[in-house]
Every structure is written in C-alpha cells, then in structure tokens.
Design an enzyme around this catalytic site. Structure first.
Site, PDB file in Angstrom:
ATOM      1  N   HIS A  68      -4.787  25.200   3.270  1.00  0.00           N
ATOM      2  CA  HIS A  68      -4.282  26.811   2.722  1.00  0.00           C
ATOM      3  C   HIS A  68      -5.065  27.262   1.629  1.00  0.00           C
ATOM      4  O   HIS A  68      -5.032  26.600   0.462  1.00  0.00           O
ATOM      5  CB  HIS A  68      -2.953  27.098   2.849  1.00  0.00           C
ATOM      6  CG  HIS A  68      -2.314  26.748   4.136  1.00  0.00           C
ATOM      7  ND1 HIS A  68      -1.229  26.152   4.148  1.00  0.00           N
ATOM      8  CD2 HIS A  68      -2.759  27.176   5.332  1.00  0.00           C
ATOM      9  CE1 HIS A  68      -0.842  26.074   5.513  1.00  0.00           C
ATOM     10  NE2 HIS A  68      -1.511  26.653   6.319  1.00  0.00           N
ATOM     11  N   GLU A  71      -3.580  27.894  -2.020  1.00  0.00           N
ATOM     12  CA  GLU A  71      -2.626  27.224  -2.677  1.00  0.00           C
ATOM     13  C   GLU A  71      -3.279  26.362  -3.723  1.00  0.00           C
ATOM     14  O   GLU A  71      -3.885  25.088  -3.332  1.00  0.00           O
ATOM     15  CB  GLU A  71      -1.978  26.196  -1.426  1.00  0.00           C
ATOM     16  CG  GLU A  71      -1.185  27.298  -0.514  1.00  0.00           C
ATOM     17  CD  GLU A  71      -0.513  26.633   0.637  1.00  0.00           C
ATOM     18  OE1 GLU A  71      -0.612  25.244   0.640  1.00  0.00           O
ATOM     19  OE2 GLU A  71      -0.095  27.361   1.572  1.00  0.00           O
ATOM     20  N   HIS A 165       0.253  21.030  -0.604  1.00  0.00           N
ATOM     21  CA  HIS A 165       0.348  22.389  -0.359  1.00  0.00           C
ATOM     22  C   HIS A 165       1.241  22.992  -1.646  1.00  0.00           C
ATOM     23  O   HIS A 165       1.735  22.223  -2.354  1.00  0.00           O
ATOM     24  CB  HIS A 165       1.269  22.819   0.846  1.00  0.00           C
ATOM     25  CG  HIS A 165       0.237  22.411   1.971  1.00  0.00           C
ATOM     26  ND1 HIS A 165      -0.077  23.334   2.916  1.00  0.00           N
ATOM     27  CD2 HIS A 165      -0.061  21.285   2.638  1.00  0.00           C
ATOM     28  CE1 HIS A 165      -0.609  22.866   3.941  1.00  0.00           C
ATOM     29  NE2 HIS A 165      -0.884  21.472   3.607  1.00  0.00           N
ATOM     30  N   GLU A 229       4.902  19.986  -0.803  1.00  0.00           N
ATOM     31  CA  GLU A 229       5.147  21.243  -1.457  1.00  0.00           C
ATOM     32  C   GLU A 229       5.276  20.843  -2.954  1.00  0.00           C
ATOM     33  O   GLU A 229       6.289  20.531  -3.231  1.00  0.00           O
ATOM     34  CB  GLU A 229       6.066  21.860  -0.542  1.00  0.00           C
ATOM     35  CG  GLU A 229       5.821  22.095   0.928  1.00  0.00           C
ATOM     36  CD  GLU A 229       4.827  23.106   1.318  1.00  0.00           C
ATOM     37  OE1 GLU A 229       4.377  23.870   0.393  1.00  0.00           O
ATOM     38  OE2 GLU A 229       4.466  23.115   2.433  1.00  0.00           O
TER      39      GLU A 229
HETATM   40  O1  LIG Z   1       5.510  28.760   2.492  1.00  0.00           O
HETATM   41  C1  LIG Z   1       5.183  28.852   3.199  1.00  0.00           C
HETATM   42  O2  LIG Z   1       5.785  29.817   4.125  1.00  0.00           O
HETATM   43  C2  LIG Z   1       4.305  27.999   3.915  1.00  0.00           C
HETATM   44  C3  LIG Z   1       3.848  26.771   3.038  1.00  0.00           C
HETATM   45  C4  LIG Z   1       2.890  25.662   4.047  1.00  0.00           C
HETATM   46  O3  LIG Z   1       1.982  25.979   4.055  1.00  0.00           O
HETATM   47  N1  LIG Z   1       3.671  24.730   4.666  1.00  0.00           N
HETATM   48  C5  LIG Z   1       3.211  23.939   5.379  1.00  0.00           C
HETATM   49  C6  LIG Z   1       4.378  22.989   6.174  1.00  0.00           C
HETATM   50  C7  LIG Z   1       3.441  22.091   6.994  1.00  0.00           C
HETATM   51  C8  LIG Z   1       4.474  21.186   7.978  1.00  0.00           C
HETATM   52  O4  LIG Z   1       5.621  21.654   8.530  1.00  0.00           O
HETATM   53  O5  LIG Z   1       4.482  19.767   7.666  1.00  0.00           O
HETATM   54  C9  LIG Z   1       2.660  24.818   6.795  1.00  0.00           C
HETATM   55  O6  LIG Z   1       3.346  25.772   7.082  1.00  0.00           O
HETATM   56  O7  LIG Z   1       1.620  24.636   7.312  1.00  0.00           O
HETATM   57 ZN    ZN Z   2       0.119  25.541   2.755  1.00  0.00          ZN
END
Ligand SMILES: O=C(O)CCC(=O)N[C@@H](CCC(=O)O)C(=O)O
Ligand code: ZN
Length: 350
Positions: A68, A71, A165, A229
C-alpha cells in the site's frame, strides 16, 4: 548483450533503489552486479531487489513494503536497509529479497492506484472475465519473483516473509501482526519471539484463506509469513522513526547474523487474538456506528451495533468483540471489518 541500464551508476553510488523504483513506476530493466564484499545484487524489476551474500546461508527472507503506497514508515525502513547493504556498512549473512510492492501508489500517496494489491495474491490477479490492470499484472509478477527467490535458496533453508504495513486508524495496540491461516499447522513461538523483538507483542490468528501477500507466501511456499502493522499511516517526513528502531534493529540482525538468539518464550509477553469474523461490504450504503477515530482493538459489548450493510445490521455477538481495520470505503465484496476476541496460547504452538 544488452547495454548497461542507465540507473546502475546511481544505484551503486547512492544505494537509492527507492528513488529508482519511484522513477520507473511499473517496469525496470533487470541488472546484476557484485559488491566488493562479494554480495551479489540482482535487480529483478522496479521495486524488486535481491541480495545474495557470498557465504553459505540458512535463511531466505522476503521483506516487502509499499504493498500500500501511502504506508511510508516501512518503506523508509527498507530504504535505509538497502542503502546500508549497498554501501557495505551492513554485511549480510542471509539471502534477502526486498520488494516495494506498488511504486506508482507511493508516488500518488495513496493505498492503491486502481485496485488494492493486497487482495490480488494467491492467483486472484487473474480471473476469467475480469480485465487485467497494472496492479493485477504486478501481483502476478511479484508472485513469480517470490517463487524464483525461494526456489534458488539453499536446500532446507528457512523461508520467511514479513510484509510491512501501517494501519489507517490508530490502534490501542500500536504494533500488531496478522498470522495467516495455517490450515491446522501449528503457530511458531520462535516467530512470536522475532515479532516481540521487533516491538510487536500483539498477534491476530486468521482462520481462513486470504488473498493477501503474506497468506500467499505462507500457503504456497511454506514461509513463516506475517502482515506486520507497525503503527499508523503517515506521509513521508512525518514518521517518528524512533518508534521503528526495534523493528529495524531486529530486521538488521535477522539478515546480517548467522543465527539470532531471542529471549525465552513467555506467554505473558503477548496479547493474542483469534479472528472472530469478517464482515464484507456488499451494498453501496455501508456504514459504521463509530467515528473515524475509533481505534483498532476497541471492544464492543455483546448486542452493540458494529456495522450496517444495506439493510443488514451486524451486532457484537460476544462480549468484548473488538474491531480491526474498519473501512467503509472498500470495494463491494471486500472485507470492511475484521473482529477479534482474545485467545490463550494453547497446544497448537510449537
Ligand atoms: O488499517 C487498515 O484498514 C488496513 C491496513 C492494512 O493494509 N492491512 C492489511 C492486512 C492484511 C492481512 O489481513 O493480512 C490489508 O488490509 O491488506
Ligand atoms: Zn497496508
């Protein structure tokens, strides 16, 4: 023989692979060179650079960021590591593949250009009847680079992938990791110790397959993979890099040492959560009853409203059901919310 790519002098003199990748949003001519310390550098594409030290290695490590583009803190961490490796102030003892997932989305300062790259892995980039776009093509290429990287590793090497991320919202637990669904295989305490050393004491255990980069490398390549994260999304220049020092030091040790010793595992050091459910957005009028500054890990009382999808209300069905990644603006059909509940360390750990 093809001519030397024109970015090579810049890369060798500055190590600035980030700028080179941002200047070549979707494609970069491959090239190779060797550092004076014997480390082989292989540029596979824009945002994709591999380092192979001259010594025998035991770990094949993928470090991805910018899946993303907005980020930025993880991008800055990887940028620093790559520069140190190329300037030879950091000497490797393990193979590493760095990936900036979506250079164009870095340039526009957004999560993605046309489509969320982290919903396109594990083959979901190529679907009958769905037109390809730049992100779909990129997801397919990234899978191939990861496949080739692991395939060229020493036999029996440990494979890992940390997909770095930052979250859109603030989080009660500032740093946390998503442990992809392992299809019944045990979770690893040694990986939890690595995460703790990075400053990540909170881990969410997924219970179903996903289309994320970390699930892909876990499921297809048997890698120890995590979405990590590291804090909240901020533009370049606004990250307090002192908050990422432990992560950077731990990654540095991982790639530069033959073996890393972590303190002994102690369940009390961790907060573990099991994913309780996923709520997808299926209707245009999707909303949350809480504000944009409600943090990840905020718990709800049983019976409280969590989300409304068209005419369908979703209520917390267990006491303390906590929200993760609420996003009412996701594309139709995609995950708008995860909920989690606390989990004890049980026998499914090794
Ligand atoms: O903060 C958010 O809403 C999204 C942060 C983010 O990009 N998280 C990933 C997590 C991926 C996973 O579930 O392993 C995403 O949503 O792609
Ligand atoms: Zn992300």
């Amino acid at each position: 023989m093809s001519a030397t790519p024109n970015y090579l002098n810049l890369l060798q003199s500055t190590g600035d692979f980030l700028t080179i990748s941002r200047d070549n949003e979707w494609h970069l001519e491959p090239s190779q060179f060797t550092l004076n310390n014997g480390t082989r550098v292989n540029v596979h594409d824009t945002g994709v650079i591999e380092f192979q030290p001259a010594v025998t290695t035991s770990k094949d490590i993928v470090l991805s960021s910018a899946v993303h583009g907005n980020e930025t803190a993880p991008i800055e961490i990887c940028d620093e590591l790559i520069k140190q490796i190329i300037s030879q102030s950091l000497e490797l003892n393990q193979r590493v593949l760095f990936i900036y997932g979506n250079p164009k989305s870095i340039n526009i300062g957004l999560r993605f250009v046309e489509e969320n790259l982290n919903r396109l892995f594990n083959g979901h980039h190529t679907v009958d009847g769905v037109e390809m776009n730049d992100e779909r093509v990129r997801a397919a290429k990234l899978e191939r680079y990861v496949t080739d990287f692991f395939a060229r590793g020493e036999k029996g090497s440990e494979r890992s992938h940390y997909d770095l991320h930052t979250a859109i919202r603030g989080s009660k637990n500032e740093k946390f990791a998503v442990y992809p669904f392992l299809h019944g295989k045990p979770w690893k305490k040694s990986q939890l110790q690595f995460l703790l050393s990075c400053g990540v004491n909170t881990v969410l255990m997924m219970k179903s397959p996903a289309t994320t980069f970390s699930y892909y490398s876990s499921f297809v390549h048997g890698a120890d993979s995590f979405t990590v994260e590291l804090g909240q999304v901020k533009p370049f220049g606004q990250n307090d890099m002192t908050r990422f020092e432990k992560t950077k030091q731990t990654l540095t040790a991982l790639i530069s040492q033959k073996e890393v010793e972590y303190p002994q595992f102690n369940a009390k050091d961790f907060e573990l959560f099991a994913v309780h459910r996923t709520i997808n957005r299926t209707q245009e009028d999707f909303s949350f009853p809480f504000s944009d500054d409600a943090e990840n890990f905020t718990g709800f009382a049983k019976g409280e409203l969590l989300a409304t999808d068209g005419n369908t209300p979703y209520f917390a069905d267990v006491e303390g059901e906590a929200i993760i990644f609420p996003n009412a603006k996701v594309a139709l059909g995609q995950r708008a919310l995860l909920t989690v509940v606390p989990m004890a360390i049980d026998s499914n750990f090794v």
